[in-house]
Design an enzyme around this catalytic site. Sequence first.
Site, PDB file in Angstrom:
ATOM      1  N   SER A   1     -28.482  57.671 -61.449  1.00 43.80           N
ATOM      2  CA  SER A   1     -27.032  58.301 -59.869  1.00 43.80           C
ATOM      3  C   SER A   1     -28.636  59.985 -59.378  1.00 43.80           C
ATOM      4  O   SER A   1     -27.782  59.979 -58.512  1.00 43.80           O
ATOM      5  CB  SER A   1     -26.684  58.920 -60.848  1.00 43.80           C
TER       6      SER A   1
ATOM      7  N   HIS B   1     -26.563  51.507 -57.983  1.00 44.20           N
ATOM      8  CA  HIS B   1     -25.607  52.045 -58.692  1.00 44.20           C
ATOM      9  C   HIS B   1     -24.564  52.164 -58.495  1.00 44.20           C
ATOM     10  O   HIS B   1     -24.220  52.312 -57.550  1.00 44.20           O
ATOM     11  CB  HIS B   1     -26.328  53.855 -57.870  1.00 44.20           C
TER      12      HIS B   1
ATOM     13  N   GLU C   1     -23.615  51.252 -54.823  1.00 48.10           N
ATOM     14  CA  GLU C   1     -24.843  51.547 -53.827  1.00 48.10           C
ATOM     15  C   GLU C   1     -26.568  51.091 -54.622  1.00 48.10           C
ATOM     16  O   GLU C   1     -27.289  50.783 -55.070  1.00 48.10           O
ATOM     17  CB  GLU C   1     -24.783  53.478 -53.748  1.00 48.10           C
TER      18      GLU C   1
ATOM     19  N   ASN D   1     -23.987  61.338 -54.627  1.00 49.04           N
ATOM     20  CA  ASN D   1     -23.785  62.476 -54.724  1.00 49.04           C
ATOM     21  C   ASN D   1     -24.143  63.282 -54.607  1.00 49.04           C
ATOM     22  O   ASN D   1     -24.387  64.205 -54.321  1.00 49.04           O
ATOM     23  CB  ASN D   1     -25.033  62.218 -56.430  1.00 49.04           C
TER      24      ASN D   1
END
Length: 317
Positions: free
Chosen positions: A148, A171, A183, A221
């Site tokens: 991540s 991800h 992702e 993120n």
Amino acid sequence: MLSSTINAAFRASNKRLFTTSAAAAAINRVTVIGGGQMGSGIAQVAATYKHSVTLVDVNQEALDRGKGYITKSLKRVAKKKFEGEQAQSAFVNEVLDRITLSTKPDAAVSKADLVVEAVVENIKVKQDLFAQLAAHAPSTAVLASNTSSLPITKIAEHLKADVKQRFIGLHFFNPVPQMKLVEVVRTEDASKQVVDSAVEFVQAIGKAPALCKDTPGFIVNRLLLPYMMEAIRLLERDVASPRDIDTAMKLGAGYPMGPFELCDYVGLDTIKFIVDGWYREGEGLQGNPLFRPSAKLDELVNNGHLGVKTGKGFYEY
């Protein structure tokens, strides 16, 4: 069928090229390395969509724990999808029958079409693991990390050039069975065919792919961490309480969770690990005040208050 142009390129480069449909069709056998919540969730979803899955961990105890996660999750899904215990049990058993457990990663990847790593967020551990896996996986297998926060390019930096062409980020989000997004992270080395194959695989298991370049934090993120850190700084400046900040963002911005609820759910140790790493050595992020370490976050983590998983973080559970 490959066109004559692609055949010529194939012969000239002596590298295996796929059409998008051929590559996607090749992903039938999936090996997941790491039987924790993320790895077991990925295994569950792939098996649910009729892929043959091998779940790998260091010992049988870890594998049994991972299988327990999967079984419990499948039972919840079955109760929503089917009426009657017989139909529910049949569904659970059908999915579990597609999952093989193994403590031998070399053998587990030897026939894999896709290998997904979901182990501890440690760059050296991941680099060593993929060096081992690449030596035993087929030369056509797609290799993917579920990291991540770590750079995909950095994880792959010691791999051979032809392996780097097959290396990407996938991800998934926790909990994997419920979260729709994946992702798909492409590096400068990854081939278009492999990236297209990964996108089609993600769609084939009922998820929504978001394609992005290899950059710190990818998409979610990179946007989420500054938001959570700024909420913590509001608390440090005594602007408002965690409860009031969460209420404001839920009712004022329409967010389903406030930033402190989200921090506790993600894990305060995880947030600290990512933010500290980006502040020290994140590409283009070093010294960025958005990611400056937080005294409040450090205090909670040092006291073992990590959020939901320990029963206490910004809130008590």
